[in-house]
Scaffold this motif. Structure first.
Motif, PDB file in Angstrom:
ATOM      1  N   TYR A  16       3.852   3.163 -14.527  1.00 14.85           N
ATOM      2  CA  TYR A  16       2.209   2.566 -14.226  1.00 14.85           C
ATOM      3  C   TYR A  16       1.987   3.211 -12.921  1.00 14.85           C
ATOM      4  O   TYR A  16       2.788   2.157 -11.547  1.00 14.85           O
ATOM      5  CB  TYR A  16       2.470   0.681 -14.243  1.00 14.85           C
ATOM      6  CG  TYR A  16       3.273   0.857 -15.917  1.00 14.85           C
ATOM      7  CD1 TYR A  16       2.473   0.655 -16.745  1.00 14.85           C
ATOM      8  CD2 TYR A  16       4.209   0.841 -16.268  1.00 14.85           C
ATOM      9  CE1 TYR A  16       2.602   0.199 -18.154  1.00 14.85           C
ATOM     10  CE2 TYR A  16       4.807   0.583 -17.792  1.00 14.85           C
ATOM     11  CZ  TYR A  16       3.900   0.511 -18.474  1.00 14.85           C
ATOM     12  OH  TYR A  16       4.252  -0.229 -19.600  1.00 14.85           O
ATOM     13  N   ALA A  17       0.401   2.855 -12.549  1.00 14.27           N
ATOM     14  CA  ALA A  17       0.109   3.779 -11.719  1.00 14.27           C
ATOM     15  C   ALA A  17       0.222   1.485 -10.698  1.00 14.27           C
ATOM     16  O   ALA A  17      -0.039   1.063 -11.485  1.00 14.27           O
ATOM     17  CB  ALA A  17      -1.233   3.923 -11.889  1.00 14.27           C
ATOM     18  N   THR A  18      -0.530   1.676  -9.630  1.00 15.06           N
ATOM     19  CA  THR A  18      -0.433   0.513  -8.345  1.00 15.06           C
ATOM     20  C   THR A  18      -1.774  -0.163  -9.306  1.00 15.06           C
ATOM     21  O   THR A  18      -0.826  -1.308  -9.431  1.00 15.06           O
ATOM     22  CB  THR A  18      -0.904   0.627  -7.202  1.00 15.06           C
ATOM     23  OG1 THR A  18      -1.631   1.658  -6.994  1.00 15.06           O
ATOM     24  CG2 THR A  18       1.013   0.970  -6.979  1.00 15.06           C
ATOM     25  N   GLN A  19      -2.463  -0.007  -9.199  1.00 15.52           N
ATOM     26  CA  GLN A  19      -3.773  -0.853  -9.883  1.00 15.52           C
ATOM     27  C   GLN A  19      -3.042  -1.186 -11.506  1.00 15.52           C
ATOM     28  O   GLN A  19      -4.525  -2.124 -11.974  1.00 15.52           O
ATOM     29  CB  GLN A  19      -4.915   0.517 -10.311  1.00 15.52           C
ATOM     30  CG  GLN A  19      -5.236   1.336 -10.959  1.00 15.52           C
ATOM     31  CD  GLN A  19      -5.237   2.789 -10.403  1.00 15.52           C
ATOM     32  OE1 GLN A  19      -3.571   2.856  -9.235  1.00 15.52           O
ATOM     33  NE2 GLN A  19      -5.088   3.901 -10.845  1.00 15.52           N
ATOM     34  N   VAL A  70       0.653  -0.916   0.440  1.00 11.69           N
ATOM     35  CA  VAL A  70       0.219  -0.060   0.056  1.00 11.69           C
ATOM     36  C   VAL A  70       1.392   0.926  -0.083  1.00 11.69           C
ATOM     37  O   VAL A  70       0.588   2.747  -0.326  1.00 11.69           O
ATOM     38  CB  VAL A  70      -1.600   0.004   1.305  1.00 11.69           C
ATOM     39  CG1 VAL A  70      -2.018  -1.317   1.454  1.00 11.69           C
ATOM     40  CG2 VAL A  70       0.036  -0.018   2.421  1.00 11.69           C
ATOM     41  N   LYS A  71       2.222   1.449   0.512  1.00  9.68           N
ATOM     42  CA  LYS A  71       3.090   2.002   0.746  1.00  9.68           C
ATOM     43  C   LYS A  71       3.872   2.267  -1.053  1.00  9.68           C
ATOM     44  O   LYS A  71       4.234   3.235  -1.452  1.00  9.68           O
ATOM     45  CB  LYS A  71       4.136   2.321   1.319  1.00  9.68           C
ATOM     46  CG  LYS A  71       3.983   2.053   2.629  1.00  9.68           C
ATOM     47  CD  LYS A  71       3.175   3.699   2.602  1.00  9.68           C
ATOM     48  CE  LYS A  71       2.780   3.471   4.499  1.00  9.68           C
ATOM     49  NZ  LYS A  71       2.443   4.764   4.676  1.00  9.68           N
ATOM     50  N   VAL A  72       3.459   1.359  -2.138  1.00  6.88           N
ATOM     51  CA  VAL A  72       3.893   2.010  -3.473  1.00  6.88           C
ATOM     52  C   VAL A  72       3.274   2.953  -4.015  1.00  6.88           C
ATOM     53  O   VAL A  72       2.120   2.670  -4.332  1.00  6.88           O
ATOM     54  CB  VAL A  72       3.785   0.567  -3.803  1.00  6.88           C
ATOM     55  CG1 VAL A  72       4.390   0.398  -5.728  1.00  6.88           C
ATOM     56  CG2 VAL A  72       4.424  -0.705  -3.589  1.00  6.88           C
ATOM     57  N   ALA A  73       3.760   3.225  -4.727  1.00  7.95           N
ATOM     58  CA  ALA A  73       3.012   4.781  -5.486  1.00  7.95           C
ATOM     59  C   ALA A  73       2.565   5.058  -6.662  1.00  7.95           C
ATOM     60  O   ALA A  73       1.963   5.061  -7.385  1.00  7.95           O
ATOM     61  CB  ALA A  73       4.627   6.610  -5.633  1.00  7.95           C
ATOM     62  N   ALA A  74       4.100   3.885  -7.493  1.00 13.64           N
ATOM     63  CA  ALA A  74       4.027   3.680  -8.602  1.00 13.64           C
ATOM     64  C   ALA A  74       5.057   2.882  -9.308  1.00 13.64           C
ATOM     65  O   ALA A  74       5.841   2.384  -8.742  1.00 13.64           O
ATOM     66  CB  ALA A  74       3.947   4.562  -9.524  1.00 13.64           C
ATOM     67  N   VAL A  75       5.149   1.807 -10.114  1.00  6.88           N
ATOM     68  CA  VAL A  75       5.694   1.291 -10.962  1.00  6.88           C
ATOM     69  C   VAL A  75       6.092   1.804 -11.955  1.00  6.88           C
ATOM     70  O   VAL A  75       5.740   1.905 -12.900  1.00  6.88           O
ATOM     71  CB  VAL A  75       5.491  -0.390 -11.223  1.00  6.88           C
ATOM     72  CG1 VAL A  75       6.216  -1.033 -11.691  1.00  6.88           C
ATOM     73  CG2 VAL A  75       4.829  -0.672  -9.714  1.00  6.88           C
ATOM     74  N   HIS A  76       7.732   1.365 -12.298  1.00  9.12           N
ATOM     75  CA  HIS A  76       8.451   2.187 -13.323  1.00  9.12           C
ATOM     76  C   HIS A  76       8.759   0.822 -14.257  1.00  9.12           C
ATOM     77  O   HIS A  76       9.932  -0.085 -13.300  1.00  9.12           O
ATOM     78  CB  HIS A  76       9.740   2.924 -13.199  1.00  9.12           C
ATOM     79  CG  HIS A  76       9.470   4.454 -12.358  1.00  9.12           C
ATOM     80  ND1 HIS A  76       8.595   5.636 -13.355  1.00  9.12           N
ATOM     81  CD2 HIS A  76       9.038   4.524 -10.977  1.00  9.12           C
ATOM     82  CE1 HIS A  76       7.950   6.063 -12.562  1.00  9.12           C
ATOM     83  NE2 HIS A  76       8.306   5.722 -10.870  1.00  9.12           N
TER      84      HIS A  76
END
Length: 169
Positions: A158-161, A110-116
């Motif tokens: 990329y957004a977390t969703q 839940v602390k992840v803001a985004a993935v690159h």
């Protein structure tokens, strides 16, 4: 504090399944006092980009290590951006890696803001960089040029969703 954690797609899948990254300590990259001092004229956004780039370099090394161990990994660099409490971050004192930090706590998903992640069109250059990495480490300038070529590719945000879709692809 925003921290960029080098990763691979299989490790990202494992983190999703586990609900977070860990156990601690974890190595990440962030805007540290040493980085701010070194980039005296950079703004926060520029400094965060430097930290992201350092994490992408570390991701390339994770891919190389996985390959050396015979672990199949898609040749795409992955960096996880997370918000972590500043008190759980210790800055590295190594001047070669001014943005490197050590996290003393695991990171919940839940602390992840985004993935690159590298786009698929970057895979041939990442493959070439992985093959050239040992020679680059030994000082071969042509190999270093090949490894640096991987950095010519911007990581996609990329957004977390969107993570489940990335893992299915």
């Amino acid at each position: 504090m925003r921290v960029y954690l080098p990763c691979t797609l299989p490790a990202l899948a494992a983190a999703v399944e586990a609900g977070g990254l860990g156990p601690a300590p974890l190595i990440g990259y962030a805007v540290t006092p040493a980085l701010v001092e070194w980039y005296a004229s950079g703004n926060t956004e520029e400094l965060e980009y430097v930290a992201l780039t350092e994490a992408a370099r570390a991701s390339l090394r994770l891919l190389a290590a996985a390959r050396a161990e015979g672990v199949p990994a898609v040749s795409r660099r992955v960096v996880i951006a997370a918000e972590v409490p500043e008190q759980s971050v210790t800055a590295n004192v190594d001047l070669e890696e001014r943005a490197r930090v050590r996290l003393t706590e695991a990171i919940r998903l839940v602390k992840v803001a985004a993935v690159h992640i590298d786009d698929e069109y970057a895979v041939p250059d990442i493959e070439a960089a992985l093959a050239a990495l040992p020679a680059a480490d030994d000082g071969d300038d042509d190999a270093r040029f090949t490894v640096d070529g991987a950095e010519a590719h911007e990581l996609m945000w990329y957004a977390t969703q969107e993570i489940p879709d990335l893992l299915r692809a």
